[in-house]
Design a protein around this motif. Structure first.
Motif, PDB file in Angstrom:
ATOM      1  N   GLY A 201      -1.771   3.786   9.043  1.00 50.17           N
ATOM      2  CA  GLY A 201      -2.276   5.150   8.938  1.00 50.17           C
ATOM      3  C   GLY A 201      -1.644   5.923   7.791  1.00 50.17           C
ATOM      4  N   ILE A 202      -0.332   5.805   7.657  1.00 48.05           N
ATOM      5  CA  ILE A 202       0.350   6.535   6.576  1.00 48.05           C
ATOM      6  C   ILE A 202      -0.064   6.006   5.205  1.00 48.05           C
ATOM      7  CG2 ILE A 202       2.585   7.034   5.509  1.00 48.05           C
ATOM      8  CD1 ILE A 202       3.801   6.949   8.342  1.00 48.05           C
ATOM      9  N   GLY A 203       0.026   4.695   5.020  1.00 44.37           N
ATOM     10  CA  GLY A 203      -0.253   4.113   3.715  1.00 44.37           C
ATOM     11  C   GLY A 203      -1.684   4.313   3.261  1.00 44.37           C
ATOM     12  N   GLU A 204      -2.636   4.009   4.148  1.00 45.07           N
ATOM     13  CA  GLU A 204      -4.050   4.077   3.747  1.00 45.07           C
ATOM     14  C   GLU A 204      -4.525   5.514   3.583  1.00 45.07           C
ATOM     15  OE1 GLU A 204      -6.359   1.577   6.325  1.00 45.07           O
ATOM     16  OE2 GLU A 204      -5.443  -0.267   5.538  1.00 45.07           O
ATOM     17  N   GLU A 205      -4.070   6.411   4.448  1.00 41.52           N
ATOM     18  CA  GLU A 205      -4.489   7.811   4.288  1.00 41.52           C
ATOM     19  C   GLU A 205      -3.863   8.448   3.057  1.00 41.52           C
ATOM     20  OE1 GLU A 205      -6.958   9.201   5.974  1.00 41.52           O
ATOM     21  OE2 GLU A 205      -7.091   7.172   6.790  1.00 41.52           O
ATOM     22  N   TRP A 206      -2.625   8.108   2.785  1.00 35.75           N
ATOM     23  CA  TRP A 206      -1.970   8.619   1.582  1.00 35.75           C
ATOM     24  C   TRP A 206      -2.720   8.177   0.332  1.00 35.75           C
ATOM     25  CZ3 TRP A 206       4.048   7.854   0.740  1.00 35.75           C
ATOM     26  CH2 TRP A 206       4.475   8.731  -0.254  1.00 35.75           C
ATOM     27  N   LEU A 207      -3.104   6.890   0.294  1.00 36.22           N
ATOM     28  CA  LEU A 207      -3.788   6.360  -0.886  1.00 36.22           C
ATOM     29  C   LEU A 207      -5.233   6.841  -0.977  1.00 36.22           C
ATOM     30  CD1 LEU A 207      -3.767   4.514  -3.368  1.00 36.22           C
ATOM     31  CD2 LEU A 207      -4.379   2.608  -1.860  1.00 36.22           C
ATOM     32  N   PHE A 208      -5.996   6.672   0.117  1.00 37.49           N
ATOM     33  CA  PHE A 208      -7.433   6.949   0.043  1.00 37.49           C
ATOM     34  C   PHE A 208      -7.759   8.431   0.182  1.00 37.49           C
ATOM     35  CE2 PHE A 208      -7.472   2.436   0.717  1.00 37.49           C
ATOM     36  CZ  PHE A 208      -8.548   2.024  -0.050  1.00 37.49           C
ATOM     37  N   ARG A 209      -6.946   9.166   0.921  1.00 36.50           N
ATOM     38  CA  ARG A 209      -7.200  10.588   1.052  1.00 36.50           C
ATOM     39  C   ARG A 209      -6.388  11.372   0.023  1.00 36.50           C
ATOM     40  NH1 ARG A 209     -11.051   8.692   3.461  1.00 36.50           N
ATOM     41  NH2 ARG A 209      -9.654   7.455   4.754  1.00 36.50           N
ATOM     42  N   GLY A 210      -5.078  11.211   0.091  1.00 34.50           N
ATOM     43  CA  GLY A 210      -4.213  12.019  -0.761  1.00 34.50           C
ATOM     44  C   GLY A 210      -4.409  11.783  -2.236  1.00 34.50           C
TER      45      GLY A 210
ATOM     46  N   VAL B 164       0.837  -1.211   0.000  1.00 36.12           N
ATOM     47  CA  VAL B 164       0.000   0.000   0.000  1.00 36.12           C
ATOM     48  C   VAL B 164       0.866   1.253   0.000  1.00 36.12           C
ATOM     49  CG1 VAL B 164      -1.670   1.356   1.339  1.00 36.12           C
ATOM     50  CG2 VAL B 164      -2.003  -1.104   1.057  1.00 36.12           C
ATOM     51  N   LEU B 165       1.922   1.255   0.800  1.00 37.76           N
ATOM     52  CA  LEU B 165       2.817   2.415   0.846  1.00 37.76           C
ATOM     53  C   LEU B 165       3.492   2.661  -0.505  1.00 37.76           C
ATOM     54  CD1 LEU B 165       4.543   2.066   4.330  1.00 37.76           C
ATOM     55  CD2 LEU B 165       3.336   4.093   3.489  1.00 37.76           C
ATOM     56  N   ILE B 166       3.966   1.589  -1.125  1.00 40.96           N
ATOM     57  CA  ILE B 166       4.620   1.721  -2.434  1.00 40.96           C
ATOM     58  C   ILE B 166       3.623   2.216  -3.477  1.00 40.96           C
ATOM     59  CG2 ILE B 166       5.708   0.432  -4.319  1.00 40.96           C
ATOM     60  CD1 ILE B 166       6.921  -1.398  -2.142  1.00 40.96           C
ATOM     61  N   LEU B 167       2.415   1.645  -3.465  1.00 44.51           N
ATOM     62  CA  LEU B 167       1.377   2.062  -4.408  1.00 44.51           C
ATOM     63  C   LEU B 167       0.989   3.521  -4.194  1.00 44.51           C
ATOM     64  CD1 LEU B 167      -0.652   1.244  -6.635  1.00 44.51           C
ATOM     65  CD2 LEU B 167      -2.216   0.525  -4.822  1.00 44.51           C
ATOM     66  N   SER B 168       0.872   3.923  -2.930  1.00 42.93           N
ATOM     67  CA  SER B 168       0.517   5.311  -2.614  1.00 42.93           C
ATOM     68  C   SER B 168       1.567   6.276  -3.143  1.00 42.93           C
ATOM     69  CB  SER B 168       0.374   5.481  -1.095  1.00 42.93           C
ATOM     70  OG  SER B 168      -0.585   4.600  -0.566  1.00 42.93           O
ATOM     71  N   ALA B 169       2.830   5.955  -2.863  1.00 41.59           N
ATOM     72  CA  ALA B 169       3.914   6.826  -3.313  1.00 41.59           C
ATOM     73  C   ALA B 169       3.965   6.907  -4.834  1.00 41.59           C
ATOM     74  CB  ALA B 169       5.245   6.319  -2.758  1.00 41.59           C
ATOM     75  N   ALA B 170       3.830   5.765  -5.492  1.00 47.50           N
ATOM     76  CA  ALA B 170       3.905   5.737  -6.956  1.00 47.50           C
ATOM     77  C   ALA B 170       2.779   6.557  -7.581  1.00 47.50           C
ATOM     78  CB  ALA B 170       3.857   4.292  -7.448  1.00 47.50           C
ATOM     79  N   CYS B 171       1.539   6.352  -7.074  1.00 50.20           N
ATOM     80  CA  CYS B 171       0.388   7.083  -7.624  1.00 50.20           C
ATOM     81  C   CYS B 171       0.502   8.581  -7.358  1.00 50.20           C
ATOM     82  CB  CYS B 171      -0.913   6.550  -7.017  1.00 50.20           C
ATOM     83  SG  CYS B 171      -1.360   4.884  -7.544  1.00 50.20           S
TER      84      CYS B 171
END
Length: 206
Positions: free
Chosen positions: A105-114, A24-31
């Protein structure tokens, strides 16, 4: 799905959760970097004001209390997730629980919120957030609780456009509910142990 999870060893279950959060963290950062670029991505992590942090902690406290109230007053089977969360957190140290909750918290908020909420809005992002919790979907109370929690946290991002507040709220909620689960399991095990000892003494006396 729940039956398969119950067949997995507790340690492997925790490893799978760590692996999932890494993805999730990697996907969030990439997106985020692909869609917004470096400057905007960094800006989302700007440190907020104290009012925003206090608001995030206040919302987190209300949601934690609501969850504890539901556990106390509503039927147990309405909230049964198959014991998966208990298996994950019952044997973890406090430091490990905090690190896991922080990574979630970091991974999911980055992806779903950010990322997602920026494009599809809080309502749809929260719906997707609820849907990925597949094992909750057969329990309307759990699924509804996940949606309401996500929407409340999404409101912080909608107001501030920063991720620190949502991350603080998400981490706080997960951490204190995990501690509560850990305490509940340990308390139950102590009571069962005491009852077993008392039963053994009664057999000996008879």
């Amino acid at each position: 799905m729940t039956n398969r999870l119950q067949q997995i060893d507790d340690r492997l279950l925790r490893m799978n959760l760590w692996l999932t959060q890494g993805i999730v963290l990697i996907l969030s950062a990439a997106c985020s970097l692909f869609l917004f670029g470096w400057t905007h991505t960094v800006a989302m992590f700007a440190w907020p004001g104290w009012f925003e942090l206090l608001a995030a902690l206040g919302i987190a406290a209300l949601l934690v209390l609501a969850n504890l109230g539901m556990d106390r007053w509503l039927p147990r089977h309405w909230q049964d997730d198959g014991g998966i969360n208990e298996r994950i957190f019952a044997r973890m140290s406090l430091w490990s629980i905090f690190l896991l909750c922080l990574s979630v918290g970091i991974g999911e908020e980055w992806l779903f919120r950010g990322v997602l909420q920026t494009y599809i809005g809080n309502g749809w992002a929260s719906l997707l957030f609820a849907l990925i919790h597949v094992r909750y979907l057969r329990k309307p109370l759990l699924a509804g609780g996940v949606y309401v929690t996500s929407f409340a946290i999404g409101s912080i991002f909608e107001w501030s456009h920063h991720l620190i507040g949502p991350i603080v709220a998400h981490t706080t909620i997960d951490f204190f509910l995990a501690l509560y689960l850990r305490w509940t399991v340990n308390k139950r095990e102590r009571e069962e142990e005491q009852n077993g000892d008392e039963g053994g003494k009664q057999e000996e006396s008879s």
